[in-house]
Design an enzyme around this catalytic site. Sequence first.
Site, short mmCIF file in Angstrom:
data_model
loop_
_atom_site.label_atom_id
_atom_site.label_comp_id
_atom_site.label_asym_id
_atom_site.label_seq_id
_atom_site.Cartn_x
_atom_site.Cartn_y
_atom_site.Cartn_z
N HIS A 86 0.83 -1.19 0.00
CA HIS A 86 0.00 0.00 0.00
C HIS A 86 0.87 1.26 0.00
CE1 HIS A 86 -3.76 -2.24 1.72
NE2 HIS A 86 -3.33 -2.71 0.57
N TRP B 293 -17.93 9.83 -38.40
CA TRP B 293 -17.83 9.94 -36.93
C TRP B 293 -18.65 11.15 -36.51
CZ3 TRP B 293 -15.96 6.00 -34.30
CH2 TRP B 293 -15.01 5.17 -34.89
N ARG C 93 -12.28 4.20 -21.35
CA ARG C 93 -12.30 2.74 -21.50
C ARG C 93 -11.15 2.12 -20.71
NH1 ARG C 93 -13.20 0.95 -27.84
NH2 ARG C 93 -15.34 1.72 -28.10
N GLU D 106 1.25 3.70 2.09
CA GLU D 106 1.98 4.00 3.33
C GLU D 106 3.28 3.19 3.42
OE1 GLU D 106 -2.45 3.82 4.60
OE2 GLU D 106 -1.20 3.16 2.93
#
Length: 356
Positions: free
Chosen positions: A44, A164, A178, A46
């Site tokens: 983690h 598009w 995504r 820390e």
Amino acid sequence: MNLALENARAMKGQTSPNPLVGAVIVRDNEIVGVGAHMKAGEPHAEIHALKMAGDKAKGATIYVTLEPCSHHGRTGPCAEALVKAGVETVVVAALDPNPLVAGRGIAILQDAGIQVITGVLEQESILMNEVFNHFITKKTPFVTLKAGITLDGKIASATSDSKWITSETSRYDAHHIRSINDAILVGAQTVIHDDPSLTARIPNGHHPIRIVLDSKLSTPLTAKIVTDQMAPTWIFTTKQADEEKRAALEAAGVSVFVTDSETRVPLQEVLQMLGERNVSSLMIEGGGQINASFLEQQLVDKLVIYMAPKLIGGRLSPSFFGGEGIRLMSDAIELDQLSVETLGKDIKITGYPVYQ
């Protein structure tokens, strides 16, 4: 704390199903340790910061974006590591909503005589971890609905032409979204008509799991999501699905899940099944009917709309929110916490639906 948040955000899309966490250790007005959680199962934030600080952690102050954990998972409790290192003060942005932690990390620190300060840039931390906060409490993925639309709300012309609507800049931004989601979902008709890859086409992009809702198992065996092997493909179907077609899809490497329904794939059941498989975030990129189903059942947590300055018109041109529609304006779905930005000529609107 701003530096800790910045380091945490840099890992977005990498830590699922764990939260984004950053930590900064300061002693005598000098930064002596910096860390971020990079991937589930790894140390983690820390722990990384403590390792960097070494002996300088004793008597220091650590700023951490989320309450230090107190439970034994794949890594040891960070709260105990901070006690052992001899830190003097722990400044926390937000408490951990995880029932396994939920204040226990703070209690361990305080019981050891460490000063604990909470709520520093709390809202920034909560927003950053909106996916984790939802998933850890509801056990279903955080659902983002994304759509590219014209100024009059269309997602294609009457001839189904859609390439598009939005600019290349908007499409690149959408591929980034995504990339930071665990999975992307479409309906079978999108697969049949568009044959999409549903991959994240950005440098070093993470390809999401590709989810298809296909009540009759009509997904072609020649579809890219079946043949390209770029990312896992999961199809959710019903009891009416053909067994031979199911066997053929599974032989091609597709995972097929049969729901309890005889007709339409039940969305809530799909979300529950995804949650059970540690899918913490889901992006909806379907047509008007799929979008309507999720919105009408109040299953969308966030909307990202890319609006192009174009007009199509036409009764037969599909809009991004189909279905029967909402009959009364008083029942309309409003968006809260709006943010608006321009991407080239397009406008990107992000908001959170408020359901009546």
